[in-house]
Design an enzyme around this catalytic site. Sequence first.
Site, PDB file in Angstrom:
ATOM      1  N   CYS A 260      36.768 115.807  -2.552  1.00  0.00           N
ATOM      2  CA  CYS A 260      37.110 116.872  -3.200  1.00  0.00           C
ATOM      3  C   CYS A 260      36.251 117.630  -4.010  1.00  0.00           C
ATOM      4  O   CYS A 260      35.854 116.931  -5.045  1.00  0.00           O
ATOM      5  CB  CYS A 260      38.686 116.698  -3.743  1.00  0.00           C
ATOM      6  SG  CYS A 260      39.466 118.236  -4.644  1.00  0.00           S
ATOM      7  N   GLN A 262      36.790 119.310  -6.413  1.00  0.00           N
ATOM      8  CA  GLN A 262      37.235 119.300  -8.033  1.00  0.00           C
ATOM      9  C   GLN A 262      37.669 118.045  -8.484  1.00  0.00           C
ATOM     10  O   GLN A 262      38.433 117.910  -9.311  1.00  0.00           O
ATOM     11  CB  GLN A 262      38.383 120.323  -8.197  1.00  0.00           C
ATOM     12  CG  GLN A 262      38.030 121.846  -7.609  1.00  0.00           C
ATOM     13  CD  GLN A 262      38.336 122.029  -6.377  1.00  0.00           C
ATOM     14  OE1 GLN A 262      38.629 121.439  -5.331  1.00  0.00           O
ATOM     15  NE2 GLN A 262      38.391 123.442  -6.094  1.00  0.00           N
ATOM     16  N   ASP A 263      37.419 117.177  -7.686  1.00  0.00           N
ATOM     17  CA  ASP A 263      37.845 115.536  -8.255  1.00  0.00           C
ATOM     18  C   ASP A 263      37.075 115.135  -9.410  1.00  0.00           C
ATOM     19  O   ASP A 263      35.866 115.109  -9.499  1.00  0.00           O
ATOM     20  CB  ASP A 263      37.353 114.625  -7.058  1.00  0.00           C
ATOM     21  CG  ASP A 263      38.057 113.168  -7.218  1.00  0.00           C
ATOM     22  OD1 ASP A 263      38.452 112.958  -8.435  1.00  0.00           O
ATOM     23  OD2 ASP A 263      37.609 112.367  -6.464  1.00  0.00           O
ATOM     24  N   PRO A 264      37.763 114.935 -10.334  1.00  0.00           N
ATOM     25  CA  PRO A 264      37.146 114.620 -11.711  1.00  0.00           C
ATOM     26  C   PRO A 264      36.896 112.870 -11.883  1.00  0.00           C
ATOM     27  O   PRO A 264      35.885 112.506 -12.539  1.00  0.00           O
ATOM     28  CB  PRO A 264      38.243 114.914 -12.954  1.00  0.00           C
ATOM     29  CG  PRO A 264      39.497 114.827 -12.217  1.00  0.00           C
ATOM     30  CD  PRO A 264      39.200 115.359 -10.743  1.00  0.00           C
ATOM     31  N   HIS A 265      37.288 112.260 -10.894  1.00  0.00           N
ATOM     32  CA  HIS A 265      36.955 110.829 -10.702  1.00  0.00           C
ATOM     33  C   HIS A 265      35.684 110.653 -10.182  1.00  0.00           C
ATOM     34  O   HIS A 265      34.705 110.160 -10.521  1.00  0.00           O
ATOM     35  CB  HIS A 265      38.137 110.178 -10.172  1.00  0.00           C
ATOM     36  CG  HIS A 265      38.942 109.231 -10.950  1.00  0.00           C
ATOM     37  ND1 HIS A 265      38.647 108.256 -11.833  1.00  0.00           N
ATOM     38  CD2 HIS A 265      40.386 109.220 -11.212  1.00  0.00           C
ATOM     39  CE1 HIS A 265      39.439 107.828 -12.501  1.00  0.00           C
ATOM     40  NE2 HIS A 265      40.518 108.125 -12.248  1.00  0.00           N
TER      41      HIS A 265
END
Length: 316
Positions: A260, A262-265
């Site tokens: 994704c 926008q995945d912060p992980h």
Amino acid sequence: MESFEFQNGNILDDVKVEYMTYGTPKYDENGLIDNAIVYCHGSLGSFSGINKILPLTFEDCPFDKDKYFFISMTALGSSGSCSPSSTGLKNKFPKYSILDVVNFQKQFLKEKFNILHVLGLIGNSMGGFVGLTQAIEYPDFQDFIICGVSSFKVAGHDYILSKFVDEIITSDPDYAKGEATYSLIRTLRMACLAEFNFGLSKEALRAKSNDELAMDFEEFGNEMIETDIYDLKYCNEASMNYDVEADLDKINSKVLIIACKQDPHFPPELDAIPMSKMIKDSELIVMDSELGHLCFNELENISYELKDFLSDFDDC
């Protein structure tokens, strides 16, 4: 299961495995199930994580329940199955690795269903660690892996997050007691709140007012105190030590990597994109979702791509 042996040689007897099945088992000429797909949840989740794909299990959908037989189990270390909390061993539970999680699952499939080979495995977040590790250690055990919002190692900001959670937990002198105390419950809440920023995207968080964020933050902390602090500690440590980068060339299975933007992980540019270049037979989908690390709740947005990937296995 009667017993399970960990990598470190520890053995536990009378091992509990929580699971569910869904769909339609089909059998080969030897009477063995040959259309099994295993679902692997994220950190400290449960078998119910399979709910993320249920909207795509109807006729003509990618995970058509009439074509596939799904098995979803609560992983080693999570409370519904054998774990520090469910065994009562707490901080005396054997240390485990992601490979232990794989072996626990593989042993269960053999003992319960006589399954020696699965069609595929879907892994979300830590479940992706499980899928990749299984494909490396047992390259002929599955035909495909779907690895979602995950990575080939815990590093950088994600490693520091894990170290921070570990530091919060072990800094409480009550941790060594092996029993719940008021201090440990407060420490558990703090450790879980450290994770709050790594679910939804930055865009989704910025769209909320500070009052809304404060309320969400408070509710998240209150919900997470239902987690057992020893389950959290052990799972966090297993993930923190995960690194299969040097072994990705051992994977023979076809791999679909879902990331994704926008995945912060696990930002795609640091995890999914490099991983797709290191796995020889892989495909990459980068979703656009403000759910960020939680984008598996919107898999219907890539329904066409999932169906196209699975079409290669229709005759398996």
